[in-house]
Scaffold this motif. Structure first.
Motif, short mmCIF file in Angstrom:
data_model
loop_
_atom_site.label_atom_id
_atom_site.label_comp_id
_atom_site.label_asym_id
_atom_site.label_seq_id
_atom_site.Cartn_x
_atom_site.Cartn_y
_atom_site.Cartn_z
N PHE A 267 0.70 -1.15 0.05
CA PHE A 267 -0.07 0.10 -0.11
C PHE A 267 1.13 1.15 -0.18
N TYR A 289 -8.73 -5.04 -0.99
CA TYR A 289 -8.31 -3.97 -0.49
C TYR A 289 -7.47 -3.23 -1.28
N LEU A 290 -6.48 -3.74 -1.95
CA LEU A 290 -5.65 -3.10 -3.03
C LEU A 290 -6.25 -2.34 -4.00
N ASP A 292 -9.21 -1.39 -4.64
CA ASP A 292 -10.18 -0.04 -4.35
C ASP A 292 -8.98 0.92 -3.99
N ALA A 293 -8.10 0.86 -3.14
CA ALA A 293 -7.40 1.76 -2.94
C ALA A 293 -6.45 2.27 -4.15
N ALA A 296 -8.82 4.49 -6.27
CA ALA A 296 -8.92 5.74 -5.55
C ALA A 296 -7.93 6.74 -6.10
N GLN A 297 -6.59 6.27 -5.75
CA GLN A 297 -5.38 6.99 -6.19
C GLN A 297 -5.60 7.67 -7.54
#
Ligand code: NAP
Length: 400
Positions: A267, A289-290, A292-293, A296-297
């Motif tokens: 992350f 998780y990764l 979606d994160a 978002a970036q």
């Protein structure tokens, strides 16, 4: 005449008039799905000079399926996704409460669509929280069928949970009484096939880095197993070399470098050194998780595309990655970008590259013109806010 797509040894045979099952989806599915089919039809017609055409075959799932068949996911729909090989879907409601599993998770498991593929890159002009969003361009290959997502869990106090707690105690491990318990299966088979898929994809697109993401420092046998089997799978390819071997002097010339990162560090890496990563292979939860994160970036949560694929059977289900956004349903308001870009992935998967490029380039051109739906217009200065369908119309105009 419309025909089925067929598969021979994992290679797709796509006729000029393929039949593609289509799940409209719940909530905003009524808005985004017709926009997607209209844009794709226009691109395919233009790219092929009218020679090719997709025959969309509506199939039922979710709320519409309940209304018509009293079942959330009729067997007929599952069979169609299997039989017609390539399908696409809008978002589906996951009913809240006991007894229901997510339809998306169910579809992935029942059809063994083991690779959740989420490409994440920035489209210039899309509002985003980063200073240099263009530096992130990764494809995440998330294992879809194992891990704590396998659905093997029991409620606190249930007979099954208590029995498991007792069994674990008999093997010298302690679980606090009255705990809910779940099981995290990670297999050699599942780990190797997702890593192979990631490496094949790197080869196909001329990429030179594949990173195994895991938390094997803590979960030594499950996540540590994924790392170990991942490197073993990489060794099956003559054109891979590990980061460790390169550090010891091996040549990386023309090879795919395979390395691994602890999930929490990954992350950080995506924030701090995003341009050092190209293809990520992950287990189910880390990948969830990764992806979606990472999306978002790039400011792309509302437009992030996704696919669920079994590269052996060829069966692939492309999907909008956002939910049903029920408060906007039927208002012709939301951004159809996620489903549209998933359709671009689908066209590439079918090897209809010109049509895929037409949609993606016209999408970018429309963003460049600052013609956007409400979600982006509220973050963009000087934007022209348009409806969902008008955004699709602008994309079609921009194919010229
Ligand atoms: P959601 O439907 O993704 O909506 C949350 C918010 O995200 C919306 O209120 C909206 O934000 C924004 N949004 C979502 N899609 C958008 C689009 N196409 N264009 C512009 N903005 C968009 O998440 P949720 O409310 O948590 O979930 C609703 C239902 O969807 C649940 O039943 C859930 O289980 C299901 N779900 C399905 C899938 C799937 O089928 N793949 C995935 C996730 C969730 P603003 O309010 O800020 O405008």
């Amino acid at each position: 005449m419309a025909e089925k797509i067929t598969v021979n040894n994992g290679i797709l045979n796509v006729p000029d008039h393929p039949i593609i099952p289509l799940i409209e989806g719940d909530g905003v599915g009524v808005d985004i799905t017709p926009v997607m089919t209209t844009v794709v039809d226009a691109a395919v017609a233009k790219a092929s000079g009218g020679k090719k055409k997709i025959e969309w075959k509506p199939i039922l799932a979710g709320e519409k399926a309940i209304a018509k068949t009293n079942e959330l996911l009729p067997q007929e729909s599952i069979d169609a996704i299997q039989e017609y090989v390539v399908s696409i879907k809008g978002p589906l409601t996951t009913p809240v409460g006991g007894g229901f599993r997510s339809l998306n998770v169910t579809l992935r498991q029942v059809l063994d669509l083991y690779a959740c593929v989420r490409p994440v890159k920035w489209y210039p002009g899309i509002p985003n929280p980063m200073k240099q969003p263009e530096k992130l361009n990764v494809k995440i290959f998330r294992e879809n069928t194992e891990d704590v997502y396998a659905g093997i869990e029991w409620d606190a106090g249930s007979a099954e949970a208590n029995k498991l707690i007792e069994f674990v105690a008999s093997m010298g491990k302690k679980i606090r009484p009255n705990s809910a318990v779940g099981i995290k299966p990670i297999s050699e088979f599942g780990s190797k096939r997702i890593v192979r898929a990631a490496i094949h994809n790197a080869m196909k697109y001329g990429l030179s880095k594949v990173t195994l993401v895991h938390k094997g420092n803590i979960m030594k046998f499950t996540e540590g197993g994924f790392r170990k089997w991942g490197y073993e799978a990489a060794k099956e390819f003559s054109n891979t070399v590990t980061e460790e071997e390169v550090a010891k002097g091996a040549s990386a010339e023309g090879k795919i470098i395979v390395n691994d990162r602890i999930a929490d560090s990954m992350f950080q890496q995506l924030l701090l050194r995003p341009d050092e990563y190209q293809v990520l292979a992950t287990m189910n939860l880390n990948g969830d998780y990764l992806s979606d994160a990472a999306a978002a970036q790039t400011g792309g949560l509302g437009i992030a595309p996704g696919a669920n694929i079994n590269y052996q059977t060829g069966v692939a289900l492309f999907e909008a990655t956002h939910g049903t956004a029920p408060k906007y349903a039927g208002q012709d308001k939301v951004n159809p970008g996620s489903l549209l870009l998933s359709a671009v992935m689908m066209l590439r998967y079918m090897d209809w590259k010109t049509a895929a490029d037409l949609v993606e380039n016209a999408f970018q051109k429309t963003i460049d013109q600052k013609i956007v739906t409400y979600d982006l217009s509220r973050q963009m200065e000087g934007a022209q806010e348009v409806r969902c369908s008008e955004f699709g119309d602008a994309i079609i105009r921009n194919m010229d």
